[in-house]
Design an enzyme around this catalytic site. Structure first.
Site, short mmCIF file in Angstrom:
data_model
loop_
_atom_site.label_atom_id
_atom_site.label_comp_id
_atom_site.label_asym_id
_atom_site.label_seq_id
_atom_site.Cartn_x
_atom_site.Cartn_y
_atom_site.Cartn_z
CG ASP A 114 -1.86 -1.15 1.29
OD1 ASP A 114 -1.73 -2.08 0.48
OD2 ASP A 114 -2.73 -1.15 2.17
CD GLU A 127 -0.18 -6.50 8.68
OE1 GLU A 127 -0.70 -6.03 7.65
OE2 GLU A 127 -0.35 -5.98 9.81
#
Length: 419
Positions: free
Chosen positions: A158, A388
């Protein structure tokens, strides 16, 4: 079964929401596209039926034009922004209006070869083929062989430095109030900055105002980047789709896919920059190379059989990036001005990126480099858990915890290591 494999399976079970898996609780409470494809490959190691359900639930969100969106909102949640009301998409199933890297077909071939069901594989193959055609029609209308992203979220990376120049052209004004939820779950130091988020939502507003029509979006897009990582994944997906087409006795479709693959293969090769020892993306608004030093520049390993000189240059450059780090592989070159080892896609190491790069190194006959990267990823997860992503300097697990695709990656990498 070792304790880490057992814990990885437990995480996938805990994140199961009825045939689909959320990336992690609260931070990402819906079904994400490429996350689910990686998760399906993890399930395929021990539960092929559940792996099929993962892809089938994702395909429920497929649009009439063939796009498989990046989020499918199967059930409501108030812990994530932007939700369905912001996207305003026309799909009967609530979804986002953009897509993500097409790992789906790569996963499907692995499922089918793990002893899958022909009828279920064929139905998913047809969904994957519709999406593949969408990529070339909607995101490469000029037939260059490189596919473009109209939003940074479509890359999965992102806030990568790869988008800094192109994203700076996007206004920070939004018609939608920006109500971030992510920083309530994870430290703001690990997430995109507020200015990034305002630009992300400006793009969502712009495309919603186009009615999510791909032609109008292409014309209006202030952000348009032919991404080398997404294109490389598309080519690998195309290779796997071609294999499946021939197995399903679809020769015309196989030939169609093969022609697209050839076009993309040539286009990616033209993006090699020997002075950088990596491949580059292209900003389609300015026409300039995207020279930001990110992991994307090495991703063509995944889908090209490269000349030895290119492979040796890549491996040497990757060693420079990894030198002195506790965890490889960083998503931004250490020491550059953009390098932030804890901030999402601006430096941290991600197990799924390692997985793709390892596959690419093995394809290009670099087993020692692949093994070193695999051991680094496995050691990080065993030390810090299924985070993550990981700070490559300290090894700290960052972002969301109990993360589905990290669990899937661990199982796949651990199996390869034991083999």
């Amino acid at each position: 079964m070792n304790q880490h494999i057992a814990e990885a399976r437990r995480i996938l079970a805990a994140n199961d929401r009825g045939g689909y898996t959320v990336p992690t609780d609260r931070l990402y409470p819906f079904q994400w596209n490429w996350d689910s494809a990686f998760v399906a490959m993890g399930f395929a190691l021990y539960d092929v039926e559940r792996a099929y359900r993962e892809l089938e639930r994702l395909a429920e969100g497929q649009w009439a034009d063939g796009m498989i969106p990046h989020i499918v909102f199967h059930q409501p949640s108030d812990t994530y922004f932007p939700g369905p009301a912001v996207w305003r998409t026309p799909n009967p199933v609530p979804t986002s209006g953009i897509t993500q890297p097409p790992v789906f077909a790569i996963a499907l071939r692995k499922l089918h070869e793990a002893g899958g069901d022909r009828a279920r594989s064929l139905a998913l193959y047809e969904a994957a083929l519709r999406w593949h055609r969408w990529w070339y029609r909607a995101r490469d209308p000029d037939g260059t062989g490189l596919v473009a992203l109209l939003h940074p979220w479509e890359s999965g990376s992102d806030n990568s430095p790869a988008w800094d120049v192109a994203l700076a052209r996007v206004p920070t004004t939004t018609a939608t109030p920006v109500a971030r939820k992510d920083t309530g779950h994870v430290s703001a130091d690990m997430r995109p900055r507020d200015a990034d988020y305002h630009r992300f939502i400006h793009l969502v507003d712009t495309y919603a105002d186009c009615g999510w029509n791909p032609i109008r979006q292409w014309q209006k897009a202030p952000f348009k980047v032919a991404d080398i990582q997404t294109t490389a994944i598309l080519l690998k997906a195309g290779e796997d789709l071609e294999v499946l087409a021939r197995r399903f006795d679809r020769p015309a479709e196989a030939d169609e896919i093969a022609a697209l693959n050839d076009r993309t293969r040539r286009a990616i090769l033209a993006q090699w920059r020997p002075q950088l020892s990596r491949f580059v993306s292209r900003d389609l608004v300015s026409g300039a190379d995207v020279e930001a030093a990110t992991q994307a520049g090495f991703m063509p390993l995944l889908s090209l059989d490269l000349d030895r000189a290119i492979v040796e240059a890549i491996v040497a450059e990757m060693k420079v990036w990894s030198d002195g780090l506790k965890v490889a592989f960083p998503t931004t070159k250490p020491g550059t001005s953009a390098w932030e080892p804890k901030r999402y896609w601006r430096g941290p190491a991600w197990a799924i990126i390692d997985w793709l790069l390892i596959d690419g190194l093995m394809r290009n006959r670099q087993p020692a480099a692949a093994a070193a990267l695999r051991r680094s990823a496995i050691a990080a997860i065993e030390a810090e858990g299924f985070a993550e992503y990981f700070d490559p300097v300290t090894g700290e697990g960052c972002g969301g915890l109990g993360f589905s695709w990290t669990a899937a990656a661990y199982m796949v990498l651990a199996e390869a290591e034991s083999a």
